[in-house]
Design an enzyme around this catalytic site. Structure first.
Site, PDB file in Angstrom:
ATOM      1  N   GLU A  39      13.517   3.337   4.766  1.00  0.00           N
ATOM      2  CA  GLU A  39      12.468   4.026   4.550  1.00  0.00           C
ATOM      3  C   GLU A  39      11.992   4.368   5.056  1.00  0.00           C
ATOM      4  O   GLU A  39      11.637   3.803   5.771  1.00  0.00           O
ATOM      5  CB  GLU A  39      11.556   2.615   3.116  1.00  0.00           C
ATOM      6  CG  GLU A  39      11.397   3.318   1.582  1.00  0.00           C
ATOM      7  CD  GLU A  39      10.835   2.836   0.582  1.00  0.00           C
ATOM      8  OE1 GLU A  39      10.161   1.383   0.954  1.00  0.00           O
ATOM      9  OE2 GLU A  39      10.116   3.758  -0.153  1.00  0.00           O
ATOM     10  N   ARG A 263      12.966 -12.063  10.457  1.00  0.00           N
ATOM     11  CA  ARG A 263      12.497 -10.303  11.061  1.00  0.00           C
ATOM     12  C   ARG A 263      11.270 -10.700  12.037  1.00  0.00           C
ATOM     13  O   ARG A 263      10.913 -11.858  12.405  1.00  0.00           O
ATOM     14  CB  ARG A 263      11.764 -10.167   9.677  1.00  0.00           C
ATOM     15  CG  ARG A 263      10.689 -10.389   9.559  1.00  0.00           C
ATOM     16  CD  ARG A 263      10.230 -10.507   8.426  1.00  0.00           C
ATOM     17  NE  ARG A 263       9.432  -9.433   8.470  1.00  0.00           N
ATOM     18  CZ  ARG A 263       9.598  -8.444   7.519  1.00  0.00           C
ATOM     19  NH1 ARG A 263      10.428  -7.516   6.064  1.00  0.00           N
ATOM     20  NH2 ARG A 263       9.365  -6.923   7.595  1.00  0.00           N
ATOM     21  N   LYS A 273       4.421  -1.763   7.489  1.00  0.00           N
ATOM     22  CA  LYS A 273       3.968  -0.917   6.737  1.00  0.00           C
ATOM     23  C   LYS A 273       2.358  -0.807   5.558  1.00  0.00           C
ATOM     24  O   LYS A 273       1.875   0.589   6.223  1.00  0.00           O
ATOM     25  CB  LYS A 273       5.354  -0.208   6.692  1.00  0.00           C
ATOM     26  CG  LYS A 273       6.217   0.219   7.773  1.00  0.00           C
ATOM     27  CD  LYS A 273       6.612   1.362   6.234  1.00  0.00           C
ATOM     28  CE  LYS A 273       7.743   0.665   5.990  1.00  0.00           C
ATOM     29  NZ  LYS A 273       9.501   1.842   6.162  1.00  0.00           N
TER      30      LYS A 273
HETATM   31  P1  ATP Z   1       7.247  -3.326   5.916  1.00  0.00           P
HETATM   32  O1  ATP Z   1       7.485  -4.506   5.522  1.00  0.00           O
HETATM   33  O2  ATP Z   1       7.398  -3.313   7.433  1.00  0.00           O
HETATM   34  O3  ATP Z   1       7.557  -2.089   5.084  1.00  0.00           O
HETATM   35  P2  ATP Z   1      10.740  -2.828   5.495  1.00  0.00           P
HETATM   36  O4  ATP Z   1      11.329  -3.985   5.588  1.00  0.00           O
HETATM   37  O5  ATP Z   1      10.461  -2.324   4.353  1.00  0.00           O
HETATM   38  O6  ATP Z   1       9.460  -3.174   6.801  1.00  0.00           O
HETATM   39  P3  ATP Z   1      12.218  -1.161   5.976  1.00  0.00           P
HETATM   40  O7  ATP Z   1      12.150   0.690   6.355  1.00  0.00           O
HETATM   41  O8  ATP Z   1      13.144  -1.095   4.682  1.00  0.00           O
HETATM   42  O9  ATP Z   1      11.265  -1.574   6.259  1.00  0.00           O
HETATM   43  O10 ATP Z   1      13.181  -1.291   7.091  1.00  0.00           O
HETATM   44  C1  ATP Z   1      14.311  -1.272   7.652  1.00  0.00           C
HETATM   45  C2  ATP Z   1      15.812  -2.163   8.726  1.00  0.00           C
HETATM   46  O11 ATP Z   1      14.307  -2.621   9.164  1.00  0.00           O
HETATM   47  C3  ATP Z   1      15.816  -3.072   7.218  1.00  0.00           C
HETATM   48  O12 ATP Z   1      16.774  -3.416   7.380  1.00  0.00           O
HETATM   49  C4  ATP Z   1      14.541  -4.230   7.742  1.00  0.00           C
HETATM   50  O13 ATP Z   1      15.786  -5.168   7.435  1.00  0.00           O
HETATM   51  C5  ATP Z   1      14.748  -4.152   9.387  1.00  0.00           C
HETATM   52  N1  ATP Z   1      13.262  -4.500   9.427  1.00  0.00           N
HETATM   53  C6  ATP Z   1      12.121  -4.006   9.290  1.00  0.00           C
HETATM   54  N2  ATP Z   1      10.684  -5.398   9.452  1.00  0.00           N
HETATM   55  C7  ATP Z   1      11.620  -5.697  10.726  1.00  0.00           C
HETATM   56  C8  ATP Z   1      11.452  -7.287  11.521  1.00  0.00           C
HETATM   57  N3  ATP Z   1       9.879  -6.784  11.649  1.00  0.00           N
HETATM   58  N4  ATP Z   1      11.993  -7.720  12.027  1.00  0.00           N
HETATM   59  C9  ATP Z   1      13.683  -6.890  12.465  1.00  0.00           C
HETATM   60  N5  ATP Z   1      13.637  -6.150  11.480  1.00  0.00           N
HETATM   61  C10 ATP Z   1      13.127  -5.741  10.380  1.00  0.00           C
HETATM   62 MG    MG Z   2      11.613  -1.935   2.728  1.00  0.00          MG
END
Ligand code: ATP
Ligand code: MG
Length: 559
Positions: A39, A263, A273
């Protein structure tokens, strides 16, 4: 549980995602198509790097493709600034996407599919407020309450949904919900929201839309449009999987499948984030690329290499259960890589002046120094030597303990690449602090030998006073003192666990060849650590970031 290095205890076998892929290939699947779906609401962090390495890595391993898809379904939080940084970071990590897509590319199709679900009696427009919807959802032990608007006719729903799209209603006044089961044991099935009204400018579609799809309604369908074979996401989405499948099945579209892995969590680090944004907005760090942040741009600025981050992702492996990886594993990976690639230089961090009394005044000599003992092609450079040098004040002790091989009264050490010197006299100020040493040198010892074949154990680094350049070094350590800053005690927030000494700036003296270096250049300051030239560098002042410490064998032993 802290896993230092799971991989070392494991046979080099397939990870569970590779097993799934190989199994699907063995059972008729012809191709592997993955995607990385960020995102664009923040900068990528090391957790995303793990996901990138996995999605691009698996596609590559099995001769498939990986798409980059921006999951841009919430115009309020998203921005092209983030889109650009995400692309830069993925490429810097060494990956190239097959296609660049946006969830917003599919808004028309998603809308048509929503209309189709309404026609099938599988979706309805609900006038309840967000709060009412939440309260009526029930609990795990209690069924939800059906909305009074749940049994609107298909015609009415079609009309209202179209008018929602046309902007006739204010934010929050209506939503489109899937009509599934308000007493379903999986709470997500209790008539999940598919669309909400947001009158806001979208970074790509401008004001063309004022209804936006929710994650659960959008993600699977986007995967399906791109014919993703293996949709890999993190563990918290496993409860969403049945809903992912439900929409695909109801619409009868290409069946993408979702698989979950744990994760990445790191000790002494926050990764969400939202929390990272707080650190930036509260000016606790200087920006998303402050070298103390776990973002990819920060790690780059700090001196991390793409290879070191890929190696880290590989060592961490893929787990099915949540765990916390020790930050020292990441540091280990960059140290290993820089050891092979970074040129060596001498820099003195806590200078103590040494005057070599039997060396001619005004004379300068040049010694040849190997740039990288691990890489012959890195060549050599010459290092100026003169009568006055700086050594590290920690390399001198007036009353040394046994087995101290550095400088002490009457003791002899080798100056790296240069002469043997012997400490003859210690000069102190009125408070008794050592301010200067008077030494003599052995003129026959300049080529690594000595006048009579004697050997000394200690080798210390130094710079010539009149030739050295002054530089700024920023020493970084963990931003959080607590091993898990997400685990907060009552009345506290993660910000209560900040390390007040996470950034220490000091003036250092470096050998003159470093004046030529460019932003991003990486060096090992011998016996000190790995350093990288920061973008704050100006023609007047070089600024270095400490990437990672070297292991200090003396400090370890004396503990
Ligand atoms: P955050 O919780 O930090 O805001 P998010 O999951 O909302 O992260 P996205 O931009 O939606 O952030 O993530 C893009 C991809 O990265 C998704 O497929 C998510 O599962 C993966 N991802 C995000 N954080 C991690 C992590 N700590 N370890 C592994 N994969 C991750
Ligand atoms: Mg997300």
């Amino acid at each position: 549980m802290v896993v230092i290095n799971e991989e070392d205890n494991r046979e080099k076998s397939l990870n569970f995602l590779e097993e799934i892929i190989e199994d699907s290939l063995a059972h008729g699947e012809k191709r592997v198509q993955t995607r990385f779906p960020p995102e664009p609401n923040g900068y990528l962090h090391i957790g995303h790097a793990k996901s990138i390495c996995l999605n691009f890595g698996l596609a590559k391993k099995y001769g498939g493709q990986c798409n980059l898809r921006f999951d841009d379904t919430n115009p309020v939080k998203e921005d092209t600034e983030y889109v650009d940084s995400i692309k830069e970071d993925i490429q810097w990590l060494g990956f190239q996407w097959a296609n660049e897509f946006y969830a917003s590319d599919y808004f028309d199709q998603l809308y048509l599919w929503a209309v189709e679900l309404i026609r099938k009696g599988k979706a309805y427009v609900d006038d309840q407020t967000q709060e009412q919807i939440r309260l009526n959802r029930g609990t795990v032990n209690q069924p939800g309450v059906e909305s009074p608007w749940r049994n609107r006719t298909v015609e009415e729903n079609l009309d209202l949904f179209e008018r929602m799209k046309n902007g006739e209603f204010p934010d929050g006044s209506k939503v489109l919900r899937a009509k599934i089961d308000m007493s379903h044991p999986n709470m997500l099935f209790r008539d999940p929201i598919m669309y909400r009204i947001i009158h806001a400018d979208h970074h790509r579609t401008g004001n063309r839309w004022c209804i936006y799809p929710m994650y659960d309604y959008a993600h699977g369908q986007c995967d399906s449009i791109e014919r993703i074979t293996h949709s890999i996401c993190t563990l918290e989405f496993d409860v969403h999987r049945p809903l992912y499948d439900w929409f695909i099945q109801e619409l009868g579209i290409y069946p993408s499948h979702q698989y979950e892995f744990a994760r990445l969590n790191l000790t002494h680090t926050v990764m969400s984030k939202r929390k990272l944004l707080q650190l930036v907005q509260n000016e606790i760090v200087s920006g998303w690329d402050d070298p103390r942040m776990p973002t990819i741009c920060a790690l780059r600025r700090k001196g991390y290499t793409p290879a070191s981050i890929r190696a880290f992702a590989d060592k961490v492996g893929v787990a099915k259960r949540d765990n916390v990886i020790d930050l020292s594993l990441l540091e280990f990976c960059v140290r290993e890589d820089l050891n092979k690639t970074a040129q060596r230089r001498m820099a003195v961090v806590r200078p103590l002046k040494v005057v070599i009394t039997n060396y001619p005044e005004g004379k300068t000599e040049y010694f040849e120094a190997v740039n990288n003992p691990e890489d012959e092609s890195a060549g050599k450079r010459s290092v100026p030597f003169s009568r006055e040098i700086y050594i590290e004040s920690t390399d001198f002790m007036e009353t040394p303990p046994p087995k101290y091989y550095r400088l002490a009264p009457g003791a002899e050490v080798r100056l790296r690449y240069s002469y043997l010197i012997c400490c003859e006299e210690v000069i102190k100020d009125s408070d008794g602090n050592v301010t200067e040493l008077r030494c003599t040198y052995d003129p026959m010892s300049g080529n690594g030998s000595s006048s009579d074949g004697r050997r000394v154990k200690g080798v210390i680094h130094w710079v010539s006073v009149k030739d050295a350049k002054e530089a700024e070094v920023r020493f970084y350590s963990n931003l959080f003192l607590k091993e898990d800053p997400n685990d907060v005690e009552d009345g506290k927030t993660f910000l209560d666990y900040l390390n007040p000494e996470s950034k220490v700036v000091s003036k250092v003296f470096v050998e003159p060849s470093l004046a030529e270096s460019s932003i991003g250049d990486k060096f090992q300051f011998e016996r000190v650590g790995y350093f990288c030239v920061d973008p704050d560098t100006t023609p007047e002042k070089i600024v270095f970031n400490r990437t990672v410490e070297l292991k200090d064998s003396w400090a370890k032993k004396s503990k």
